[in-house]
Write a protein that holds these residues in place. Structure first.
Motif, PDB file in Angstrom:
ATOM      1  N   ALA A   1       1.955  45.655  59.025  1.00 36.79           N
ATOM      2  CA  ALA A   1       1.538  45.174  60.351  1.00 36.79           C
ATOM      3  C   ALA A   1       0.688  46.192  61.105  1.00 36.79           C
ATOM      4  N   ARG A   2       0.862  47.462  60.806  1.00 35.17           N
ATOM      5  CA  ARG A   2       0.097  48.509  61.497  1.00 35.17           C
ATOM      6  C   ARG A   2      -1.185  48.887  60.766  1.00 35.17           C
ATOM      7  N   GLY A   3      -1.450  48.228  59.656  1.00 35.62           N
ATOM      8  CA  GLY A   3      -2.687  48.504  58.931  1.00 35.62           C
ATOM      9  C   GLY A   3      -2.461  48.525  57.438  1.00 35.62           C
TER      10      GLY A   3
ATOM     11  N   VAL B   1      -1.110  38.489  51.977  1.00 33.62           N
ATOM     12  CA  VAL B   1      -1.841  39.759  52.009  1.00 33.62           C
ATOM     13  C   VAL B   1      -3.156  39.555  51.257  1.00 33.62           C
ATOM     14  N   ALA B   2      -4.073  40.464  51.503  1.00 34.22           N
ATOM     15  CA  ALA B   2      -5.360  40.449  50.807  1.00 34.22           C
ATOM     16  C   ALA B   2      -5.715  41.887  50.456  1.00 34.22           C
TER      17      ALA B   2
ATOM     18  N   SER C   1      -5.523  49.057  48.285  1.00 33.23           N
ATOM     19  CA  SER C   1      -4.770  48.933  49.532  1.00 33.23           C
ATOM     20  C   SER C   1      -4.718  47.453  49.887  1.00 33.23           C
ATOM     21  N   TYR C   2      -3.654  47.064  50.580  1.00 32.64           N
ATOM     22  CA  TYR C   2      -3.444  45.675  50.955  1.00 32.64           C
ATOM     23  C   TYR C   2      -3.360  45.572  52.464  1.00 32.64           C
ATOM     24  N   GLU C   3      -3.835  44.450  52.967  1.00 31.01           N
ATOM     25  CA  GLU C   3      -3.772  44.172  54.401  1.00 31.01           C
ATOM     26  C   GLU C   3      -3.105  42.820  54.603  1.00 31.01           C
ATOM     27  N   MET C   4      -2.408  42.698  55.697  1.00 23.74           N
ATOM     28  CA  MET C   4      -1.752  41.437  56.018  1.00 23.74           C
ATOM     29  C   MET C   4      -2.816  40.448  56.483  1.00 23.74           C
ATOM     30  N   THR C   5      -2.711  39.205  56.022  1.00 28.55           N
ATOM     31  CA  THR C   5      -3.619  38.145  56.456  1.00 28.55           C
ATOM     32  C   THR C   5      -3.043  37.487  57.717  1.00 28.55           C
ATOM     33  N   PRO C   6      -3.821  36.657  58.397  1.00 25.60           N
ATOM     34  CA  PRO C   6      -3.249  35.901  59.525  1.00 25.60           C
ATOM     35  C   PRO C   6      -2.034  35.063  59.107  1.00 25.60           C
TER      36      PRO C   6
END
Length: 178
Positions: free
Chosen positions: A12-14, A53-54, A68-73
């Motif tokens: 959630a923080r990145g 995630v993406a 690295s992975y990021e949370m999607t909407p």
């Protein structure tokens, strides 16, 4: 608690790569059941498959490439929904202590059950001393103190149950006789 939700919360923080998520898990939840790096990567694959995630990029440092992975909407919506859910109290209590006391009474009698409870009490008290040391160590993080408080309260409840069971050993023995 599902590991996927935990990883979403840590994302959630990145964006982070799997190994960093493992380190964050270990740091944020110091007394939780340990997880293996393979669990993190398998969970990330499921989150990726489900669109939560993406991939956010690849770090090509001195070792192997790290995605690295990021949370999607959609991941954020899933995390928010999970955080809003109240945890239902467990309908069934899995209590190995009660099972052992009952079996000790059935197999070996009052003295064996009481002896088991006394030894269990000593083990609980030792574990409580360990958590108290962790909790009072000035280098322990607030997350560590919170986890130690949780564990101490559960151990205290077990100790109260052990004392109650000790007081009832003879009555339980009579009830279990054929």
């Amino acid at each position: 608690m599902a590991l996927g939700h935990v990883l979403l919360g840590l994302l959630a923080r990145g964006g982070r790569h799997g190994y960093d998520l493992k380190r964050q898990y270990d740091a944020r939840f110091p007394m939780a059941k340990p997880i293996a790096p393979a669990q993190v990567y398998a969970t990330l694959e499921r989150l990726l498959r489900d669109g939560l995630v993406a991939p956010g990029g690849t770090d090509r440092g001195g070792g192997p490439d790290r995605t690295s992975y990021e949370m999607t909407p959609a991941g954020r919506l899933e995390l928010d929904a999970w955080l809003a859910e109240v945890e239902a109290p467990t309908p069934f209590v899995s209590n190995p202590l009660a099972v052992k006391v009952t079996l000790a009474l059935l197999v070996a009698g009052d003295d064996a059950a009481a002896d088991y409870l006394q030894r269990q009490r000593a083990a609980h008290r030792e574990r409580m001393r360990e958590y108290t040391r962790v909790k009072t160590d000035p280098d322990t993080s607030l997350a560590g103190v919170l986890a130690a408080d949780y564990a101490l309260n559960h151990l205290d409840a077990d100790l109260r149950w052990i004392d109650t069971a000790l007081a009832r050993v003879a009555s339980l023995s009579e009830e279990l006789r054929p």
